[in-house]
Design a protein around this motif. Structure first.
Motif, PDB file in Angstrom:
ATOM      1  N   LEU A 246      35.143  31.523  44.694  1.00  0.00           N
ATOM      2  CA  LEU A 246      35.233  30.905  43.370  1.00  0.00           C
ATOM      3  C   LEU A 246      34.153  31.421  42.441  1.00  0.00           C
ATOM      4  O   LEU A 246      33.104  31.896  42.883  1.00  0.00           O
ATOM      5  N   GLY A 247      34.410  31.306  41.136  1.00  0.00           N
ATOM      6  CA  GLY A 247      33.406  31.676  40.144  1.00  0.00           C
ATOM      7  C   GLY A 247      33.087  33.159  40.145  1.00  0.00           C
ATOM      8  O   GLY A 247      31.931  33.555  40.153  1.00  0.00           O
ATOM      9  N   MET A 248      34.100  33.971  40.068  1.00  0.00           N
ATOM     10  CA  MET A 248      33.897  35.407  40.152  1.00  0.00           C
ATOM     11  C   MET A 248      33.354  35.968  38.840  1.00  0.00           C
ATOM     12  O   MET A 248      33.851  35.653  37.758  1.00  0.00           O
ATOM     13  N   ASP A 249      32.358  36.817  38.929  1.00  0.00           N
ATOM     14  CA  ASP A 249      31.825  37.541  37.781  1.00  0.00           C
ATOM     15  C   ASP A 249      32.905  38.486  37.249  1.00  0.00           C
ATOM     16  O   ASP A 249      33.594  39.151  38.029  1.00  0.00           O
ATOM     17  N   PRO A 250      33.090  38.566  35.920  1.00  0.00           N
ATOM     18  CA  PRO A 250      34.151  39.422  35.380  1.00  0.00           C
ATOM     19  C   PRO A 250      34.069  40.877  35.839  1.00  0.00           C
ATOM     20  O   PRO A 250      35.094  41.511  36.103  1.00  0.00           O
ATOM     21  N   THR A 251      32.851  41.404  35.935  1.00  0.00           N
ATOM     22  CA  THR A 251      32.706  42.796  36.369  1.00  0.00           C
ATOM     23  C   THR A 251      33.139  42.963  37.811  1.00  0.00           C
ATOM     24  O   THR A 251      33.884  43.888  38.163  1.00  0.00           O
ATOM     25  N   ALA A 252      32.676  42.045  38.668  1.00  0.00           N
ATOM     26  CA  ALA A 252      33.064  42.113  40.077  1.00  0.00           C
ATOM     27  C   ALA A 252      34.556  41.910  40.238  1.00  0.00           C
ATOM     28  O   ALA A 252      35.207  42.572  41.064  1.00  0.00           O
ATOM     29  N   LEU A 253      35.121  41.041  39.423  1.00  0.00           N
ATOM     30  CA  LEU A 253      36.545  40.768  39.501  1.00  0.00           C
ATOM     31  C   LEU A 253      37.354  42.006  39.136  1.00  0.00           C
ATOM     32  O   LEU A 253      38.341  42.332  39.806  1.00  0.00           O
ATOM     33  N   ALA A 254      36.899  42.718  38.112  1.00  0.00           N
ATOM     34  CA  ALA A 254      37.602  43.940  37.716  1.00  0.00           C
ATOM     35  C   ALA A 254      37.551  44.977  38.832  1.00  0.00           C
ATOM     36  O   ALA A 254      38.515  45.728  39.047  1.00  0.00           O
ATOM     37  N   GLY A 255      36.452  45.008  39.560  1.00  0.00           N
ATOM     38  CA  GLY A 255      36.309  45.970  40.644  1.00  0.00           C
ATOM     39  C   GLY A 255      37.182  45.683  41.840  1.00  0.00           C
ATOM     40  O   GLY A 255      37.401  46.556  42.679  1.00  0.00           O
ATOM     41  N   MET A 256      37.707  44.455  41.923  1.00  0.00           N
ATOM     42  CA  MET A 256      38.544  44.082  43.068  1.00  0.00           C
ATOM     43  C   MET A 256      40.022  44.053  42.726  1.00  0.00           C
ATOM     44  O   MET A 256      40.840  43.609  43.525  1.00  0.00           O
ATOM     45  N   ALA A 257      40.361  44.523  41.544  1.00  0.00           N
ATOM     46  CA  ALA A 257      41.749  44.438  41.085  1.00  0.00           C
ATOM     47  C   ALA A 257      42.712  45.169  42.019  1.00  0.00           C
ATOM     48  O   ALA A 257      43.872  44.779  42.161  1.00  0.00           O
ATOM     49  N   THR A 258      42.233  46.217  42.648  1.00  0.00           N
ATOM     50  CA  THR A 258      43.120  47.003  43.520  1.00  0.00           C
ATOM     51  C   THR A 258      42.789  46.813  44.996  1.00  0.00           C
ATOM     52  O   THR A 258      43.288  47.556  45.841  1.00  0.00           O
ATOM     53  N   ALA A 259      41.936  45.838  45.318  1.00  0.00           N
ATOM     54  CA  ALA A 259      41.545  45.632  46.718  1.00  0.00           C
ATOM     55  C   ALA A 259      42.727  45.125  47.531  1.00  0.00           C
ATOM     56  O   ALA A 259      43.507  44.281  47.073  1.00  0.00           O
ATOM     57  N   ASP A 260      42.859  45.642  48.738  1.00  0.00           N
ATOM     58  CA  ASP A 260      43.938  45.224  49.624  1.00  0.00           C
ATOM     59  C   ASP A 260      43.644  43.839  50.193  1.00  0.00           C
ATOM     60  O   ASP A 260      42.494  43.483  50.465  1.00  0.00           O
ATOM     61  N   GLY A 261      44.704  43.059  50.365  1.00  0.00           N
ATOM     62  CA  GLY A 261      44.575  41.775  51.037  1.00  0.00           C
ATOM     63  C   GLY A 261      44.016  40.663  50.194  1.00  0.00           C
ATOM     64  O   GLY A 261      43.697  39.594  50.732  1.00  0.00           O
ATOM     65  N   LEU A 262      43.893  40.872  48.881  1.00  0.00           N
ATOM     66  CA  LEU A 262      43.318  39.850  48.008  1.00  0.00           C
ATOM     67  C   LEU A 262      44.232  39.594  46.815  1.00  0.00           C
ATOM     68  O   LEU A 262      44.882  40.510  46.312  1.00  0.00           O
ATOM     69  N   THR A 263      44.241  38.351  46.361  1.00  0.00           N
ATOM     70  CA  THR A 263      44.995  37.952  45.174  1.00  0.00           C
ATOM     71  C   THR A 263      44.046  37.244  44.219  1.00  0.00           C
ATOM     72  O   THR A 263      43.202  36.446  44.650  1.00  0.00           O
ATOM     73  N   THR A 264      44.167  37.540  42.930  1.00  0.00           N
ATOM     74  CA  THR A 264      43.318  36.902  41.929  1.00  0.00           C
ATOM     75  C   THR A 264      44.056  35.748  41.268  1.00  0.00           C
ATOM     76  O   THR A 264      45.212  35.888  40.865  1.00  0.00           O
ATOM     77  N   LEU A 265      43.383  34.616  41.180  1.00  0.00           N
ATOM     78  CA  LEU A 265      43.884  33.458  40.451  1.00  0.00           C
ATOM     79  C   LEU A 265      43.036  33.264  39.201  1.00  0.00           C
ATOM     80  O   LEU A 265      41.833  33.518  39.219  1.00  0.00           O
ATOM     81  N   SER A 266      43.643  32.808  38.120  1.00  0.00           N
ATOM     82  CA  SER A 266      42.900  32.629  36.881  1.00  0.00           C
ATOM     83  C   SER A 266      43.498  31.472  36.091  1.00  0.00           C
ATOM     84  O   SER A 266      44.717  31.282  36.077  1.00  0.00           O
ATOM     85  N   VAL A 267      42.631  30.699  35.421  1.00  0.00           N
ATOM     86  CA  VAL A 267      43.085  29.603  34.581  1.00  0.00           C
ATOM     87  C   VAL A 267      42.069  29.403  33.463  1.00  0.00           C
ATOM     88  O   VAL A 267      40.864  29.544  33.671  1.00  0.00           O
ATOM     89  N   THR A 268      42.564  29.147  32.257  1.00  0.00           N
ATOM     90  CA  THR A 268      41.676  28.877  31.129  1.00  0.00           C
ATOM     91  C   THR A 268      41.164  27.445  31.223  1.00  0.00           C
ATOM     92  O   THR A 268      41.942  26.515  31.418  1.00  0.00           O
ATOM     93  N   LEU A 269      39.865  27.297  31.070  1.00  0.00           N
ATOM     94  CA  LEU A 269      39.225  25.993  31.218  1.00  0.00           C
ATOM     95  C   LEU A 269      38.906  25.395  29.851  1.00  0.00           C
ATOM     96  O   LEU A 269      38.749  26.108  28.868  1.00  0.00           O
ATOM     97  N   PRO A 270      38.752  24.072  29.795  1.00  0.00           N
ATOM     98  CA  PRO A 270      38.300  23.432  28.555  1.00  0.00           C
ATOM     99  C   PRO A 270      36.778  23.545  28.425  1.00  0.00           C
ATOM    100  O   PRO A 270      36.084  22.576  28.162  1.00  0.00           O
ATOM    101  N   ARG A 271      36.270  24.731  28.620  1.00  0.00           N
ATOM    102  CA  ARG A 271      34.837  24.990  28.647  1.00  0.00           C
ATOM    103  C   ARG A 271      34.505  26.041  27.592  1.00  0.00           C
ATOM    104  O   ARG A 271      35.237  27.016  27.431  1.00  0.00           O
ATOM    105  N   THR A 272      33.390  25.853  26.879  1.00  0.00           N
ATOM    106  CA  THR A 272      32.985  26.779  25.831  1.00  0.00           C
ATOM    107  C   THR A 272      31.533  27.183  26.043  1.00  0.00           C
ATOM    108  O   THR A 272      30.677  26.333  26.287  1.00  0.00           O
ATOM    109  N   VAL A 273      31.265  28.487  25.965  1.00  0.00           N
ATOM    110  CA  VAL A 273      29.890  28.966  25.930  1.00  0.00           C
ATOM    111  C   VAL A 273      29.405  28.784  24.501  1.00  0.00           C
ATOM    112  O   VAL A 273      30.050  29.242  23.549  1.00  0.00           O
TER     113      VAL A 273
END
Length: 528
Positions: A246-273
């Motif tokens: 959980l809580g994947m860094d965007p850069t790390a997440l981009a690097g795993m886009a083609t990794a075997d055996g993994l699926t990415t889940l994503s949802v927009t949160l009611p959270r604002t920086v």
């Protein structure tokens, strides 16, 4: 209530080392032996950034609701709609001062005792008496009742009470969870999972509870591991040492886009920086200066470079996922450094030595505090520092502990703070806004700023306004925040997670109340 056989009480071992911490036969990455039913003979391993500081629901955050150990009176679905939790129904009296909640008759704590009105009253009263909890903002005079009926008496109407009852600080625990002094010593909840072991600050082990009155979880054992660094969590995903990260860094997440055996889940949160500013500061208290700061920020550029998603550039405080509060008719926040310089000049700030603006002999120098718990905050702070320097505002960035922001607020030493704020800590954003936008200010809200019209609009909503009256009040709040910028939105937020192909059926909760592990199953890949 229906009698149920007593279950083994959940054990909270705060200082005992956890035998299953390493990968291997007991971890996600080992050569696990399959059980006779085809599922791997090991726990599901979850890695996240949340540390296990203590087990008191009022201060420990929502970890034990995320792990589905403890329940609240009211729950939510994936759309944020209120649904039954421990309460199957609720209703208010004609004068809106008494609310009655009917408990689930078969609800049972993990030690075999019944969930009753006394247990709920203890939980809600503790949360209401703890400063800083959303439940503390509710005008509750008394919580009582008998058996399966809970009665909450208010001092004034408060339409958001059911939403407040869904807050995780009101987790309902068994009487045996409390010590002689009333403190929480162990977590004995009523959810699908019960606690086996807690090792502060790093891990929690849970197992399926035989006292649960719903569908039994298909995955019976779960180990949560706190891993602070995003890159370390990413390594656990790619190495197979965790099934859910959980809580994947965007850069790390981009690097795993083609990794075997993994699926990415994503949802927009009611959270604002956002940027919090001190309204009593001679410079930051000027709406023109706040507007100039906002104009100096290239939100789309920062969202693209740091968050890897230009759509997360915040054009107003409320994200589009908050459909009742996000106002499509608002003039969006924009990027225009020339206009920012013009506003600062009109406010009397002129270039001084080194390009930093000055007024009446005072340099426009501020300190910006942030923290590394969310990996995107320090790089965003650096980008903001550079953007403000370009218009003549000198910023010193201090990266420390998150607790330093409310401490500096209380001490009156805070200039700027950068953090992410979930405005739907409870399902109704109004509850958070009543605190964050209170005239006296708030640790994670406004500082030395108030507006009478906005305060009146929030009061109208708290009194239960509906229809056009409620819409007008929300519009008053959103337009005032957009015009005066006591909090400057920077980016919206998307929660991302990486799931091993060994697991099926996981969905992310946009309110971050639950990881919904009881709905997951081991896949055919896990057995293979």
């Amino acid at each position: 209530m229906r009698a149920r056989p007593a279950a083994l009480a959940a054990t909270t071992a705060l200082l005992v080392p956890l035998s299953a911490c390493a990968s291997g036969a007991d971890g996600a990455g080992g050569d696990a032996v399959a059980s006779p039913g085809g599922a791997p003979d090991r726990p599901l391993v979850v890695a996240g950034s949340y540390e296990v500081h203590n087990v008191d629901p009022t201060t420990a955050g929502g970890l034990f609701t995320r792990l589905e150990v403890a329940e609240t009176l009211v729950a939510t679905d994936l759309d944020g709609t209120l649904v039954p939790g421990l309460a199957t129904s609720w209703e208010a009296s004609e004068d809106q001062l008494t609310w009655t909640f009917s408990l689930r008759e078969t609800a049972t704590f993990h030690d075999g005792t019944d969930v009753d009105a006394d247990a709920v009253a203890t939980a809600l009263t503790r949360a209401h008496s703890t400063e800083g909890t959303p439940i503390a903002t509710a005008p509750i005079a008394d919580v009582g009742g008998e058996g399966d009926t809970v009665t909450v008496t208010l001092t004034e109407p408060f339409a958001s009470l059911p939403a407040v009852a869904a807050d995780t600080t009101g987790q309902v625990l068994a009487p045996a969870s409390y010590g002689a002094d009333g403190s929480v010593t162990q977590v004995i909840g009523s959810g699908p999972y019960e606690v086996v072991e807690v090792v502060a600050p790093s891990s929690v082990v849970v197992t399926a509870a035989d006292t649960w009155d719903g569908d039994a979880p298909a995955i019976t054992d779960v180990r949560y591991q706190s891993v602070g660094r995003s890159e370390a969590r990413a390594l656990m995903a790619t190495s197979g040492d965790a099934d859910l990260v959980l809580g994947m860094d965007p850069t790390a997440l981009a690097g795993m886009a083609t990794a075997d055996g993994l699926t990415t889940l994503s949802v927009t949160l009611p959270r604002t920086v956002l940027l919090k500013l001190d309204g009593a500061d001679p410079a930051l208290g000027d709406p023109a200066v706040r507007t100039a700061i906002s104009l100096a920020l290239d939100r789309e550029g920062m969202a693209t470079a740091i968050l890897k998603d230009p759509e997360l550039a915040a054009t107003q405080l409320f994200a589009p996922s908050l459909t009742e509060w996000h106002d499509e008719d608002l003039e969006p926040l924009t990027y225009d450094q020339d206009e920012a310089r013009s506003l600062l000049a009109a406010a009397g700030w002129t270039p001084g030595s080194g390009g930093t603006l000055e007024k009446d002999g005072q340099r426009l120098t501020v300190t910006l505090r942030t923290f590394p718990d969310r990996a995107e905050l320090p790089p965003l702070a650096t980008a903001i520092q550079a953007a403000l320097a370009a218009v003549g505002i000198e910023v010193e960035v201090l990266v420390g502990n998150s607790s330093e922001i409310p401490a500096a607020h209380a001490a009156g030493t805070l200039d700027l703070a950068l953090y992410s704020r979930n405005v739907a800590l409870v399902p109704d954003p109004l509850v958070t806004l009543l605190t964050d936008l209170a005239p006296e200010g708030a640790d994670w809200g406004v500082m030395n700023w108030q507006d009478a019209g906005l305060t009146a609009a929030l009061g109208t909503l708290a009194d239960g306004a509906t229809g056009d009256e409620a819409a007008a009040a929300r519009a008053e709040v959103t337009s005032t925040l957009q015009e005066q910028l006591p909090l400057i939105p920077v980016a919206w937020y998307r929660q991302s997670a990486v799931v091993s192909d060994a697991v099926d059926g996981l969905e992310l909760d946009p309110l971050e109340r639950s990881w919904r592990l009881s709905a997951a199953t081991w896949s055919a890949a896990a057995a293979g």
